[in-house]
Design an enzyme around this catalytic site. Sequence first.
Site, PDB file in Angstrom:
ATOM      1  N   GLY A  46       0.848  -1.167  -0.085  1.00  0.00           N
ATOM      2  CA  GLY A  46      -0.027   0.078   0.099  1.00  0.00           C
ATOM      3  C   GLY A  46       0.815   1.153   0.040  1.00  0.00           C
ATOM      4  CG  LEU A  76       5.313   5.250   3.356  1.00  0.00           C
ATOM      5  CD1 LEU A  76       6.456   6.378   3.642  1.00  0.00           C
ATOM      6  CD2 LEU A  76       5.283   4.415   4.576  1.00  0.00           C
ATOM      7  CG  HIS A  77      -1.041   5.542   0.451  1.00  0.00           C
ATOM      8  ND1 HIS A  77      -1.166   6.781   0.093  1.00  0.00           N
ATOM      9  CD2 HIS A  77      -0.180   4.736  -0.401  1.00  0.00           C
ATOM     10  CE1 HIS A  77      -0.375   7.049  -1.103  1.00  0.00           C
ATOM     11  NE2 HIS A  77       0.255   5.693  -1.514  1.00  0.00           N
ATOM     12  CB  ALA A  78      -4.191   5.234   5.625  1.00  0.00           C
ATOM     13  N   PRO A 133       0.084   2.507   7.287  1.00  0.00           N
ATOM     14  CG  PRO A 133       0.625   1.352   5.431  1.00  0.00           C
ATOM     15  CD  PRO A 133      -0.439   1.879   6.114  1.00  0.00           C
TER      16      PRO A 133
END
Length: 89
Positions: A12, A14-16, A18
Amino acid sequence: MTQRDVTVVNAGGLHARPATFFIQKANSYKSSIWVVKDERKVNAKSLLGVLSIGIACGMTITLVADGDDEEAALDGLEALITTGLSDRE
């Protein structure tokens, strides 16, 4: 000041969630830390900053640290990124 290139392996990016683990780890160090991608530089301790540069899986980013624990900071953040953000100490 020290810098290091790191490739993001988390599916994913570096979104939300993580990104939250990443900034929590960055905030555990005293050094000033930045993330550089495509000539944009953001504070690695800022969730909005990290999310704003859109880091996806497979992208290479540059981590820059300046301070007493800069080497430890880069080592810790690199380990977190290269293990797919699974190291959530």
